[in-house]
Motif scaffolding. Structure first.
Motif, mmCIF file in Angstrom:
data_model
loop_
_atom_site.group_PDB
_atom_site.id
_atom_site.type_symbol
_atom_site.label_atom_id
_atom_site.label_comp_id
_atom_site.label_asym_id
_atom_site.label_seq_id
_atom_site.Cartn_x
_atom_site.Cartn_y
_atom_site.Cartn_z
ATOM 1 N N UNK A 212 0.922 -1.179 -0.107
ATOM 2 C CA UNK A 212 -0.024 0.027 0.131
ATOM 3 C C UNK A 212 0.773 1.214 0.092
ATOM 4 N N UNK A 213 0.396 2.334 -0.858
ATOM 5 C CA UNK A 213 0.963 3.447 -0.930
ATOM 6 C C UNK A 213 0.693 4.577 0.376
ATOM 7 N N UNK A 214 -0.598 4.344 0.702
ATOM 8 C CA UNK A 214 -0.999 4.824 1.802
ATOM 9 C C UNK A 214 -0.704 4.406 3.143
ATOM 10 N N UNK A 215 -0.147 5.373 4.139
ATOM 11 C CA UNK A 215 0.350 4.823 5.381
ATOM 12 C C UNK A 215 -0.851 4.863 6.299
ATOM 13 N N UNK A 216 -0.652 3.952 7.294
ATOM 14 C CA UNK A 216 -1.837 4.118 8.438
ATOM 15 C C UNK A 216 -1.526 5.587 9.098
#
Length: 402
Positions: A212-216
């Protein structure tokens, strides 16, 4: 009839003459009143207007040589919090904006799949260990029989190969167990460094992937914090010399001049930007009160040296005119004269004067806007109300009341 007309005609002439005399007298009276009396001596001009000012002495002292540049605040460490395995985000345990320590739990993934994989790896190892035990027993018997020539050397070699094969299998099982244990550990996401958490970008219940490119969320270390600034390339020798001599103090200021933090120059970039002719530098600040925030623009002053016994005046005394810089100098008779000057570096409210002034002269620091060449001045003391002084000076210069 003609004789009778003469006396009447004579009386008319007399009356006309009388009227002319009265009119002439009236005109003379009016002109006499309209003629202004000789003006008294103008007392208002007897005294020139006194301008109240504040002054400071031109003095010699050591002045820090400061280079100033605009910089951008950056976190000393920035970490994008991602999952290292695929799974369902079971819970998010941090609060947005929370200060965390390295090792604090930030989120948890559903661990059941990783637990099952670990159990399979452990079971496979137990199975292979049992097979190894059996193979070792067969090898022991074969060796005993071979001593009595009841077993061939080929049988012994085959049994030895089977034992070695099971040992290698168990080593692979141990690697599988370690991998499964690591994946199980990855279901618990912890903070890798100290810092402040940003806003949550993935909510619990979502399936996350290692790709995933979007981090938590984003974790940023604000204590200490860095400021990256630029200076003209001509300043490189001075900065290098200062850094070689020891720590270079750095002061970060806001747009209004408020000091936001003090720190030290950390590094000079290894190249100059050819498109702008500037050099990048990084300064580090403890930022204990978190007055510096990532992304903010600040002014940074670097103290790269000291001018010994320099001639200085307050910056407020330096004025700019059409012909360049000048200062108002108050002479012994309290008369202000405009004196052209040249200045060098400016530091902490003081300007170094390279020509035009001498040690001990008095220069005007407040009230310059009312001055004209050779104006008479009234020097106000420290903290004096120049407005009240001005009113007093105007009353003294005003003409007396009639």
């Amino acid at each position: 009839m003609q004789g009778a007309d003469r006396p009447g005609r004579g009386r008319g002439i007399v009356a006309a003459i009388a009227l002319l005399a009265i009119a002439g007298g009236a005109i003379w009276v009016v002109k006499g009143r309209a003629t202004p009396e000789p003006a008294p001596e103008k007392t208002a001009t007897a005294k020139s207007v006194v301008v109240p000012v504040s002054v400071a002495k031109v003095e010699r002292r050591d002045v820090a040589v400061t280079l100033s540049g605009i910089g951008t605040v950056q976190a000393s460490q920035t970490v994008n919090i991602h999952s290292r395995i695929d799974g369902t985000l079971q819970s998010v345990t941090f609060t947005e904006g929370q200060q965390v320590k390295a090792g604090d739990v930030l989120a948890r993934l559903d661990p059941r799949l990783a637990q099952a994989t670990l159990a399979q790896a452990r079971a496979a190892k137990a199975k292979d260990e049992a097979l190894l035990a059996s193979a070792q027993a067969d090898l022991t018997r074969s060796l005993t029989l071979a001593k009595s020539d009841f077993a061939s050397k080929q049988t012994v070699d085959q049994q030895q190969a089977t034992v070695d094969q099971y040992k290698a299998t168990i080593a692979a099982d141990e690697a599988q167990i370690e991998s499964a244990q690591t994946n199980l550990d990855y279901t618990t996401i912890t903070a890798p460094v100290d810092g402040r958490m940003g806003m949550r970008q993935v909510d619990a219940g979502n399936v996350v992937h290692s790709s995933d490119t979007t981090p938590i969320a984003v974790l940023a270390t604000l204590k200490p914090i860095a400021v990256v600034l630029t200076l003209p390339e001509k300043n490189l020798p001075a900065v290098q010399a200062a850094l070689a001599a020891g720590p270079v103090p750095a002061v970060a200021k806001g747009g209004d001049g408020t000091v936001l933090g003090t720190g030290k120059l950390a590094v000079i970039d290894n190249q100059i930007d050819t498109s702008t002719g500037t050099l990048r530098l990084k300064a580090m600040f403890p930022n204990e009160k978190e007055t510096l925030w990532p992304g903010a623009f600040v002014h940074v002053d670097l103290e790269v040296g000291t001018l010994k016994d320099a001639l200085t005046v307050p910056v407020a005394a330096v004025q700019r005119g059409p012909d360049g810089l000048f200062a108002w100098v108050v002479g012994p008779e309290e008369v202000a004269t405009m004196t052209p000057i040249e200045t060098g570096t400016m530091s902490k409210g003081s300007a170094v004067v390279t020509s035009g002034l001498s040690d001990g002269q008095s220069v005007v620091t407040e009230g310059q806007y009312r001055l004209r060449p050779n104006s008479k001045v009234a020097v106000a003391g420290p903290g004096a109300d120049t407005g009240a002084t001005q009113k007093l000076a105007e009353r003294e210069a005003a003409p007396p009341a009639p």
